[in-house]
Enzyme design. Sequence first.
Site, PDB file in Angstrom:
ATOM      1  N   ASP A  84      -5.892  10.045   9.565  1.00  0.00           N
ATOM      2  CA  ASP A  84      -4.658   9.265  10.132  1.00  0.00           C
ATOM      3  C   ASP A  84      -4.310  10.127  11.393  1.00  0.00           C
ATOM      4  OD1 ASP A  84      -3.593   7.670   8.093  1.00  0.00           O
ATOM      5  OD2 ASP A  84      -4.048   9.297   6.762  1.00  0.00           O
ATOM      6  N   TYR A  88     -11.198  -3.488   3.032  1.00  0.00           N
ATOM      7  CA  TYR A  88     -10.355  -3.190   4.143  1.00  0.00           C
ATOM      8  C   TYR A  88     -11.167  -2.835   5.141  1.00  0.00           C
ATOM      9  CZ  TYR A  88      -6.470  -0.262   6.024  1.00  0.00           C
ATOM     10  OH  TYR A  88      -5.488   0.035   6.935  1.00  0.00           O
ATOM     11  N   GLU A 145       0.698  -1.213  -0.063  1.00  0.00           N
ATOM     12  CA  GLU A 145       0.028   0.036   0.175  1.00  0.00           C
ATOM     13  C   GLU A 145       1.020   1.193  -0.045  1.00  0.00           C
ATOM     14  OE1 GLU A 145      -4.062  -1.002   2.296  1.00  0.00           O
ATOM     15  OE2 GLU A 145      -3.061   0.884   2.874  1.00  0.00           O
TER      16      GLU A 145
END
Lengths: 406, 276
Positions: free
Chosen positions: B60, B175, B49
């Site tokens: 994040d 995911y 990734e």
Amino acid sequence: MNEVREAVDWAAFPDMRGHFGPYGGRFVAETLMGALDELQAVYEKYMQDPEFLAELDTDLKQFVGRPSPLYHAERLSRELGGAQVYLKREDLDHTGAHKVNNTIGQALLAQRLGKTRIIAETGAGQHGVATATVAARLGLECVVYMGAEDIQRQSPNVYRMRLLGADVVAVKSGSRTLKDALNEAMRDWVTNVDNTFYIIGTVAGPHPYPAMVRDFQSVIGREARAQHLEMTGRLPDALVACVGGGSNAIGLFHPFLGDPSVEMIGVEAGGEGIATGRHSAPLCAGQPGVLHGNRTYLMEDEDGQIVATHSISAGLDYPGVGPEHAWLKDLGRATYVSVTDEQALRAFHRMTRTEGIIPALETSHAIAHVIDIAPRMRPDQSLIINLSGRGDKDLNTVAALEGMEL
Amino acid sequence: MSRIVGRFEETRASGRAALIPYVTAGDPAPEVTVPLLHDLVAAGADLLELGVPFSDPMADGPVIQLACERALAHGTRLRDVLEMVREFRRTDTDTPVVLMGYLNPVERMGHEVFVTAAAEVGVDGVLMVDLPPEESGDLSGLLEQAGLDPIFLVAPTTSEFRLRHVAAAARGFIYYVSLKGVTGSQNLDPAALGARLGAIRAISDLPLGVGFGIRDAATAAAVAQVADAVVVGSAIVRLAEQHPEAPERFRTAAAEVVREMRTAMDASRTAAPAAV
């Protein structure tokens, strides 16, 4: 242009998924999608609920002090020699700015969702203070994210939030201003989504925020419309408001969208001048992109990275803008201009000396534009400035620019 | 068949979970990224990734925020990231590469220009963190036409109704975000994870990758017992922070983390499945 103004069914926007034409929408990480669905459902339910609306109305009357006056600034109008200038006095709302109209509404929704913790982002601190205020009143835990740079330039509001029991967290990432505070609030929300309600302070962010905040702020325009009709027997010719994210502007504009004769002008922060690149004027000098959950005009570089913004007023120092403004701009229903730091500062002083009203630096941008256009209008015409906030919080900034320390 | 689908068939056939390391392109410097990707493959990565740096990485944690800032300070742009994939593909045509990032750089480049370039340089999948299926129609359609897999996230907060929607839009793998939080958080609960993955498997046949809280080899091993793939990001990226002046030491340390995880994951699959 009048064809567009008459053809659009303004009440039909946004659509079910929060789109205003190509703008708006819901661009967030999957973790938040459930919470946004839940928020949308509760918002749609309670905006139809007479009991909720009655409670909101009572709070707006008894806690905020609504309706705020519409004030005819006769001396300023005379000096300018053109249109009659009216001020919608949101600076008289409890906490000193329009922000509380929205935090009251969202906090009532948070209660109904059973959330015990409130988070918010703030730039100038006005939304942070308004959030801390309603959290104190309802006994909810409150965390406010604020850029480290903004904490410096808006210290009186930081102290107010702390007095009200809020935890003010300094955000040191990125440009250390409003956009970074928003990033950090989103990160908190994604982590604490079960017990936390995120009160966004402007008409941006993922759906339903732009529509919901607009609906809570539209009380400004509904009152102003009725007050102007009562005072003059007619509608105003133009509405002028400053635009950062754009909540005070949309609050004033929205109830007039169906009145084709009423011009609407949003005033962005031109900073040191559009040509210098040091400004916060995405509608005047940016392009469409996706940030903070919605598609809208942004200030970005050729790679789509968000660029640093600048404005003398922390509340306008933001690289995006509410999606409904982006749409109104494209449709030509509202126009957007910019005013420099220096012009805003001169308007700040002029309003203070002429009318005895110390406006916020954000609001001073709208005033500066009116000082520019009112002389070119006829004395039998009128315009309304949204006097969105009072300037007490800016005294340190203004004094420092004049070489004084308070 | 896409490289991603092919790779999952291989790992499934050999009875092991895939290991997917994440690195931010251009961190700590652009010239490090391609050699680093090769090192990660040599150390046992099955897919890669590659993070596209963004100025405002809202999903994040601090580790990847700082990685984005370092990469952007070196001027790493989306077109540079695509060139890195082209360079990587010169010597590795087997390992699938997924670009992960935020939508705005892709918006600015233009969906069609981006998809054409991504397909040409050898990208296999695209995961835009802030692009849920509801808003992805245009980009997903273009990706699929070009033979690329649009990858989507599923979270602990995803309802069954939404899960069906995401599963219908997703290609390659799903995911699964193992926790409520940002990348690099540390409160993954393996017990809850197994049950949750079971619920997703009842709806989708796609392989399930798990990420967002894999901090060490032991966690990776526990997750490998219930997931088809383990995604590890912050645990690698934080090493770049620790070796600011010595990129070769970062590469060595990153490969070492991947190797440890690989070993632990394979051992856990060989052993009798423990209750997780």
